[in-house]
Design a protein around this motif. Structure first.
Motif, PDB file in Angstrom:
ATOM      1  N   PRO A  94       0.812  -1.227   0.000  1.00 58.11           N
ATOM      2  CA  PRO A  94       0.000   0.000   0.000  1.00 58.11           C
ATOM      3  C   PRO A  94       0.844   1.275   0.000  1.00 58.11           C
ATOM      4  CG  PRO A  94      -0.928  -1.595   1.524  1.00 58.11           C
ATOM      5  CD  PRO A  94       0.390  -2.162   1.054  1.00 58.11           C
ATOM      6  N   ALA A  95       1.987   1.280   0.681  1.00 48.21           N
ATOM      7  CA  ALA A  95       2.831   2.487   0.735  1.00 48.21           C
ATOM      8  C   ALA A  95       3.367   2.823  -0.659  1.00 48.21           C
ATOM      9  CB  ALA A  95       3.984   2.282   1.710  1.00 48.21           C
ATOM     10  N   ILE A  96       3.809   1.827  -1.405  1.00 47.69           N
ATOM     11  CA  ILE A  96       4.311   2.071  -2.762  1.00 47.69           C
ATOM     12  C   ILE A  96       3.171   2.464  -3.687  1.00 47.69           C
ATOM     13  CG2 ILE A  96       5.378   0.970  -4.769  1.00 47.69           C
ATOM     14  CD1 ILE A  96       7.215  -0.507  -2.783  1.00 47.69           C
ATOM     15  N   THR A  97       2.005   1.861  -3.502  1.00 50.04           N
ATOM     16  CA  THR A  97       0.839   2.226  -4.324  1.00 50.04           C
ATOM     17  C   THR A  97       0.523   3.710  -4.168  1.00 50.04           C
ATOM     18  OG1 THR A  97      -0.040  -0.020  -4.168  1.00 50.04           O
ATOM     19  CG2 THR A  97      -1.601   1.723  -4.767  1.00 50.04           C
ATOM     20  N   ARG A  98       0.641   4.255  -2.968  1.00 44.69           N
ATOM     21  CA  ARG A  98       0.401   5.683  -2.752  1.00 44.69           C
ATOM     22  C   ARG A  98       1.419   6.537  -3.512  1.00 44.69           C
ATOM     23  NH1 ARG A  98      -1.042   3.672   2.282  1.00 44.69           N
ATOM     24  NH2 ARG A  98       1.021   4.007   3.200  1.00 44.69           N
ATOM     25  N   ILE A  99       2.671   6.129  -3.513  1.00 43.25           N
ATOM     26  CA  ILE A  99       3.702   6.862  -4.255  1.00 43.25           C
ATOM     27  C   ILE A  99       3.369   6.859  -5.748  1.00 43.25           C
ATOM     28  CG2 ILE A  99       6.128   6.833  -4.981  1.00 43.25           C
ATOM     29  CD1 ILE A  99       6.751   5.595  -2.174  1.00 43.25           C
ATOM     30  N   ILE A 100       2.986   5.709  -6.247  1.00 44.51           N
ATOM     31  CA  ILE A 100       2.684   5.579  -7.680  1.00 44.51           C
ATOM     32  C   ILE A 100       1.483   6.441  -8.054  1.00 44.51           C
ATOM     33  CG2 ILE A 100       1.821   3.952  -9.418  1.00 44.51           C
ATOM     34  CD1 ILE A 100       3.735   1.895  -8.042  1.00 44.51           C
ATOM     35  N   ARG A 101       0.464   6.452  -7.232  1.00 49.63           N
ATOM     36  CA  ARG A 101      -0.712   7.298  -7.532  1.00 49.63           C
ATOM     37  C   ARG A 101      -0.329   8.767  -7.593  1.00 49.63           C
ATOM     38  NH1 ARG A 101      -4.740   3.815  -4.042  1.00 49.63           N
ATOM     39  NH2 ARG A 101      -5.369   2.364  -5.655  1.00 49.63           N
ATOM     40  N   GLN A 102       0.558   9.196  -6.705  1.00 49.09           N
ATOM     41  CA  GLN A 102       1.027  10.581  -6.727  1.00 49.09           C
ATOM     42  C   GLN A 102       1.759  10.866  -8.034  1.00 49.09           C
ATOM     43  OE1 GLN A 102       0.511  13.204  -4.700  1.00 49.09           O
ATOM     44  NE2 GLN A 102       1.700  14.425  -6.133  1.00 49.09           N
ATOM     45  N   LYS A 103       2.604   9.941  -8.477  1.00 48.98           N
ATOM     46  CA  LYS A 103       3.346  10.131  -9.730  1.00 48.98           C
ATOM     47  C   LYS A 103       2.399  10.148 -10.929  1.00 48.98           C
ATOM     48  CE  LYS A 103       7.167  10.548  -7.660  1.00 48.98           C
ATOM     49  NZ  LYS A 103       7.778  11.873  -7.578  1.00 48.98           N
ATOM     50  N   GLN A 104       1.348   9.345 -10.899  1.00 46.92           N
ATOM     51  CA  GLN A 104       0.349   9.367 -11.980  1.00 46.92           C
ATOM     52  C   GLN A 104      -0.317  10.733 -12.069  1.00 46.92           C
ATOM     53  OE1 GLN A 104      -1.941   6.001 -10.599  1.00 46.92           O
ATOM     54  NE2 GLN A 104      -1.062   4.653 -12.161  1.00 46.92           N
ATOM     55  N   GLU A 105      -0.598  11.345 -10.929  1.00 49.94           N
ATOM     56  CA  GLU A 105      -1.176  12.690 -10.923  1.00 49.94           C
ATOM     57  C   GLU A 105      -0.191  13.703 -11.487  1.00 49.94           C
ATOM     58  OE1 GLU A 105      -2.747  13.831  -7.118  1.00 49.94           O
ATOM     59  OE2 GLU A 105      -3.878  11.962  -6.941  1.00 49.94           O
ATOM     60  N   GLU A 106       1.082  13.575 -11.110  1.00 49.61           N
ATOM     61  CA  GLU A 106       2.095  14.528 -11.557  1.00 49.61           C
ATOM     62  C   GLU A 106       2.299  14.510 -13.068  1.00 49.61           C
ATOM     63  OE1 GLU A 106       5.667  13.871  -9.267  1.00 49.61           O
ATOM     64  OE2 GLU A 106       4.605  14.221  -7.370  1.00 49.61           O
ATOM     65  N   ILE A 107       2.033  13.366 -13.713  1.00 52.60           N
ATOM     66  CA  ILE A 107       2.168  13.294 -15.175  1.00 52.60           C
ATOM     67  C   ILE A 107       0.792  13.386 -15.858  1.00 52.60           C
ATOM     68  CG2 ILE A 107       4.400  12.129 -15.179  1.00 52.60           C
ATOM     69  CD1 ILE A 107       2.912   9.470 -15.697  1.00 52.60           C
ATOM     70  N   CYS A 108      -0.193  13.851 -15.099  1.00 53.02           N
ATOM     71  CA  CYS A 108      -1.537  14.145 -15.629  1.00 53.02           C
ATOM     72  C   CYS A 108      -2.227  12.924 -16.221  1.00 53.02           C
ATOM     73  CB  CYS A 108      -1.460  15.278 -16.656  1.00 53.02           C
ATOM     74  SG  CYS A 108      -0.778  16.796 -15.952  1.00 53.02           S
ATOM     75  N   LEU A 109      -2.006  11.768 -15.613  1.00 49.79           N
ATOM     76  CA  LEU A 109      -2.634  10.536 -16.105  1.00 49.79           C
ATOM     77  C   LEU A 109      -3.418   9.807 -15.008  1.00 49.79           C
ATOM     78  CD1 LEU A 109       0.188   9.080 -18.397  1.00 49.79           C
ATOM     79  CD2 LEU A 109      -1.895  10.279 -19.092  1.00 49.79           C
ATOM     80  N   ALA A 110      -3.738  10.490 -13.924  1.00 50.99           N
ATOM     81  CA  ALA A 110      -4.503   9.858 -12.846  1.00 50.99           C
ATOM     82  C   ALA A 110      -5.823   9.333 -13.395  1.00 50.99           C
ATOM     83  CB  ALA A 110      -4.751  10.846 -11.719  1.00 50.99           C
TER      84      ALA A 110
END
Length: 196
Positions: free
Chosen positions: A168-184
């Motif tokens: 779950p901790a890594i999943t949160r990091i990945i979701r943040q990165k998806q938002e940063e590249i405008c692909l959430a």
């Protein structure tokens, strides 16, 4: 009064879209700082992906990155691809990577070719947005830009060293990165059943 309300709503929407467009300019995306290509090498499994336009690997996607002594990276990847809308077969691709700007080693250029005639060949940017080298990697490519610098046709793959996924901790990091590249919200999970 009613017209003023509509005007204010329209102005607010315009401002939000303008701010979003500014943060979604591809050249503004941050990539992994101090990227270490040797640590990146090895086997990765795709866990999530946002496809580009056209034919793309469907599932069971994995990539083996090999880094030579001089820092040159090549990869062989495989996965299932759907042909004619119904026929799933395992396919292999090969790629070579170059670093156009040595001050930004996480911004590579990938030249690829399918190892069968039905797969495409060409070249794309290959940016490592983030990785911890041991668990996850977020990659990004934009094939064509809009006039405002946002991406018109791009893709992203979320890789894991483990085909079962992340904590779950890594999943949160990945979701943040998806938002940063405008692909959430634009990713789909990648099946890893061992079919290829």
């Amino acid at each position: 009064m009613k017209n003023l309300k509509y005007f204010l709503i329209a102005t607010l929407i315009t401002l939000i879209e303008h701010c979003r467009a500014q943060t979604c300019v591809v050249d503004n995306f941050k990539v992994k700082e101090d990227f270490d290509i040797k640590r990146y090498g090895g086997k990765w499994y795709a866990i999530g992906k946002k496809d580009p336009e056209g034919l793309f690997l469907q599932d069971n996607i994995s990539a083996e990155y090999v880094v030579d002594e001089d820092g040159t990276m090549t990869a062989s990847s495989k996965g299932r691809v759907k042909l004619f809308g119904f026929w799933l077969i395992c396919a292999e691709m090969a790629a070579q990577y170059s670093v156009p700007d040595p001050t930004a080693p996480a911004k590579m250029y990938m030249t690829y070719q399918g190892l069968a005639s039905y797969l495409s060949s060409g070249g794309d940017n290959y940016w490592v947005i983030d990785t911890d080298y041991d668990n996850y990697a977020v990659t990004y490519a934009c094939r064509t830009l809009n006039e405002d610098g946002t991406c018109n046709d791009g893709y992203s793959i979320i890789f894991s060293r483990n085909p079962r996924g992340f904590s779950p901790a890594i999943t949160r990091i990945i979701r943040q990165k998806q938002e940063e590249i405008c692909l959430a919200g634009q990713f789909q999970p990648v099946l890893q059943s061992g079919a290829c």
